[in-house]
Design an enzyme around this catalytic site. Structure first.
Site, PDB file in Angstrom:
ATOM      1  N   CYS A   1       0.874  -1.174   0.000  1.00 12.34           N
ATOM      2  CA  CYS A   1       0.000   0.000   0.000  1.00 12.34           C
ATOM      3  C   CYS A   1       0.914   1.227   0.000  1.00 12.34           C
ATOM      4  CB  CYS A   1      -0.989  -0.018   1.171  1.00 12.34           C
ATOM      5  SG  CYS A   1      -0.292   0.185   2.804  1.00 12.34           S
TER       6      CYS A   1
ATOM      7  N   ARG B   1      -3.513  -0.658   5.500  1.00 11.83           N
ATOM      8  CA  ARG B   1      -4.058  -1.716   4.648  1.00 11.83           C
ATOM      9  C   ARG B   1      -3.139  -2.917   4.498  1.00 11.83           C
ATOM     10  NH1 ARG B   1      -5.318   1.978  -0.465  1.00 11.83           N
ATOM     11  NH2 ARG B   1      -3.364   2.891   0.290  1.00 11.83           N
TER      12      ARG B   1
ATOM     13  N   ASP C   1      -7.647   4.002   0.963  1.00 15.85           N
ATOM     14  CA  ASP C   1      -6.777   4.250   2.111  1.00 15.85           C
ATOM     15  C   ASP C   1      -7.582   4.861   3.258  1.00 15.85           C
ATOM     16  OD1 ASP C   1      -4.671   4.698   3.816  1.00 15.85           O
ATOM     17  OD2 ASP C   1      -3.490   5.863   2.378  1.00 15.85           O
TER      18      ASP C   1
END
EC number: 3.1.3.48
Length: 147
Positions: free
Chosen positions: A9, A15, A115
């Site tokens: 990520c 994440r 996100d």
């Protein structure tokens, strides 16, 4: 056979550490790690990510964010990203990786996973749900590959 999987990520604190631990839960025999395109190097997982994961009996304890590099990419058979633009950035950095980079949400209609950094707890919970669903789908795909 994908024995070494890297989940990517941006900051490597929300994440990708969650996705890493979910894949490890489903496939403890595989090496699954994570990194970030703009990692907050040395930081632990985000406190809200830790809390939401804990509600699902998933520990992010011991996570330490690290920066992705071309050299690091070479150590993995499969690299999973959260967004399509992450694939583009990885392929710019290391064009030879193109064949082994896919979306984490690949089996979920090419779902991109947003996100949650600096957003509400509800956003983190929604992202966790997406990550868990995609991790299950990858687990099934990886099981099918072993047959």
């Amino acid at each position: 056979m994908f024995n070494n999987i890297l989940v990517v990520c941006v900051g490597n604190i929300c994440r990708s550490p969650t996705a890493e631990r979910l894949l490890q839960r489903y496939h403890p025999e595989l090496k699954v790690e994570s990194a970030g395109l703009g990692a907050l190097v040395g930081k632990g997982a985000d406190p809200t990510a830790i809390s939401v994961a804990a509600e699902h009996q998933l520990s992010l304890e011991g996570h330490c964010a690290r920066q992705i590099s071309r050299r690091l990419c070479r150590n993995y058979d499969l690299i999973l990203t959260m967004e399509k633009r992450h694939i583009e950035r990885l392929c710019e950095m290391a064009p030879e990786m193109r064949g082994k980079v896919m979306l984490f949400g690949h089996w979920d209609n090419e779902c991109e996973i947003p996100d949650p950094y600096r957003k509400s707890r509800e956003t983190f919970a929604a992202v966790y749900t997406l990550l868990e669903r995609s991790a299950r789908q990858w687990a099934q795909a990886l099981n099918a590959e072993q047959v």
